[in-house]
Design a protein around this motif. Structure first.
Motif, short mmCIF file in Angstrom:
data_model
loop_
_atom_site.label_atom_id
_atom_site.label_comp_id
_atom_site.label_asym_id
_atom_site.label_seq_id
_atom_site.Cartn_x
_atom_site.Cartn_y
_atom_site.Cartn_z
N ALA A 17 0.83 -1.21 0.00
CA ALA A 17 0.00 0.00 0.00
C ALA A 17 0.86 1.25 0.00
O ALA A 17 0.59 2.21 -0.73
CB ALA A 17 -0.94 0.00 1.21
N VAL A 18 1.89 1.27 0.83
CA VAL A 18 2.78 2.44 0.88
C VAL A 18 3.54 2.58 -0.44
O VAL A 18 3.73 3.70 -0.95
CB VAL A 18 3.74 2.33 2.07
N SER A 19 3.94 1.47 -1.03
CA SER A 19 4.62 1.52 -2.33
C SER A 19 3.72 2.09 -3.41
O SER A 19 4.15 2.93 -4.22
CB SER A 19 5.08 0.11 -2.74
N ARG A 20 2.47 1.63 -3.44
CA ARG A 20 1.54 2.15 -4.44
C ARG A 20 1.34 3.65 -4.26
O ARG A 20 1.31 4.40 -5.25
CB ARG A 20 0.18 1.43 -4.33
N PHE A 21 1.21 4.09 -3.01
CA PHE A 21 1.00 5.52 -2.79
C PHE A 21 2.16 6.32 -3.35
O PHE A 21 1.95 7.29 -4.10
CB PHE A 21 0.85 5.80 -1.30
N TRP A 22 3.39 5.95 -3.00
CA TRP A 22 4.53 6.75 -3.43
C TRP A 22 4.78 6.65 -4.93
O TRP A 22 5.19 7.62 -5.57
CB TRP A 22 5.77 6.38 -2.62
N ALA A 23 4.51 5.48 -5.51
CA ALA A 23 4.65 5.37 -6.96
C ALA A 23 3.67 6.30 -7.67
O ALA A 23 4.03 7.01 -8.62
CB ALA A 23 4.44 3.92 -7.39
N GLN A 24 2.41 6.30 -7.22
CA GLN A 24 1.41 7.18 -7.84
C GLN A 24 1.69 8.65 -7.51
O GLN A 24 1.51 9.53 -8.35
CB GLN A 24 0.02 6.78 -7.37
N ALA A 25 2.16 8.91 -6.29
CA ALA A 25 2.44 10.29 -5.90
C ALA A 25 3.53 10.91 -6.76
O ALA A 25 3.45 12.09 -7.12
CB ALA A 25 2.84 10.33 -4.42
N LEU A 26 4.56 10.13 -7.08
CA LEU A 26 5.71 10.67 -7.80
C LEU A 26 5.69 10.37 -9.29
O LEU A 26 6.56 10.83 -10.02
CB LEU A 26 7.00 10.10 -7.18
N GLY A 27 4.69 9.59 -9.74
CA GLY A 27 4.64 9.21 -11.15
C GLY A 27 5.71 8.22 -11.53
O GLY A 27 6.19 8.21 -12.67
N TRP A 28 6.10 7.37 -10.59
CA TRP A 28 7.15 6.37 -10.80
C TRP A 28 6.54 4.98 -10.84
O TRP A 28 5.33 4.80 -10.71
CB TRP A 28 8.20 6.46 -9.70
N SER A 29 7.38 3.97 -11.00
CA SER A 29 6.93 2.58 -10.99
C SER A 29 7.42 1.90 -9.73
O SER A 29 8.38 2.34 -9.09
CB SER A 29 7.46 1.84 -12.23
#
Length: 261
Positions: A17-29
């Motif tokens: 969940a935390v990984s998904r948040f930061w990936a979506q927040a920063l536009g990364w994978s």
């Protein structure tokens, strides 16, 4: 010899969940390698590209304490409208407003990720115009000058500024986020939830690098913090498939040193 910062590691109860948040927040994978999920603009842990630090989300069994993290991310924006849009988008992704004593008159917005890790969405600032989505990794400390001496010798980043109030580093290539040590009066009371991951250069002697860090003032973390490690010496000894050693700087900020690739 010198180490290069390659990741900002976030401990999380719910790593996906935390990984998904930061990936979506920063536009990364997000790419899971072993127990750790790496979030970055590419699938590689070590990226020589224009964004100098990725995020490693490390699963742990303990939730974040109510104490404010002493390490946090500042996110960059390019205009007031972009800042407002970014805040709205992050709230929709699961961020929540956070009060760290900033008051009502500051131009930046303080939020927390889904597990309460605080971060700031900055108003547009010229100094951060070319950093990428992460403007800075910010570390609270008691003595920025002492931190400048230790970290200036520990890593290969360039020291841009040092005063009684702050010390500022950036990659020697002049790309990616800044690393900023800001003087704060509150002492450290709990283990760090967010911490840097450092990597030796290929061919460097890892044992010699550990000895060099200790000679500069780094210390090994107390084994009594994790008694299970004595019963299981391999427990938590890798980020994915990358073995690591955890040390602390002279103010007890924890950091990982990854094995050379």
């Amino acid at each position: 010899m010198a180490l290069r910062p390659v990741t900002v590691n976030i401990k999380a109860l719910d790593g996906p969940a935390v990984s998904r948040f930061w990936a979506q927040a920063l536009g990364w994978s997000a790419d899971r390698t072993g127990v750790t999920t790496y979030v970055g603009p590419s699938g590689s842990l070590v990226r020589p590209g224009p964004v100098a630090l990725g995020i490693g989300v490390v699963p742990v069994p303990e939730p974040k304490s109510a104490t404010k993290n002493r390490v946090h991310l500042d996110l960059a924006t390019t205009s007031v409208a972009h800042q407002e849009e970014t805040v709205a988008r992050l709230l929709a992704l699961g961020a929540t407003p956070a009060d760290v004593g900033q008051g009502d008159d500051v131009p930046w917005t303080v939020l927390a990720d889904p597990e309460g890790n605080e971060f700031c969405v900055l108003e547009p600032r010229e100094v951060y115009r070319d950093t990428g989505p992460v403007a800075a990794v910010v570390v609270d400390c008691a003595d920025p000058r002492a931190m400048a001496r230790f970290w200036g010798a520990a890593i290969d980043w360039t020291l841009h500024e040092v005063t009684d109030d702050q010390a500022v580093f950036r990659s020697p290539d002049g790309v990616g986020p800044y690393l900023e040590f800001l003087r704060r009066p509150d002492p450290k009371t709990v283990p760090d939830r967010v911490l840097l991951g450092l990597l030796p250069y290929p061919g460097d002697d890892e044992a010699a690098e550990m000895a060099r860090l200790r000679s500069l003032g780094a210390t090994d973390l107390d084994r009594e913090r994790d008694p299970d490690r004595d019963r299981d010496p391999d427990r938590d000894r890798s980020l994915g498939d990358v073995p690591w050693t955890c040390l602390a700087d002279p103010e007890r900020h924890e950091f990982y040193v990854l094995a050379p690739s």
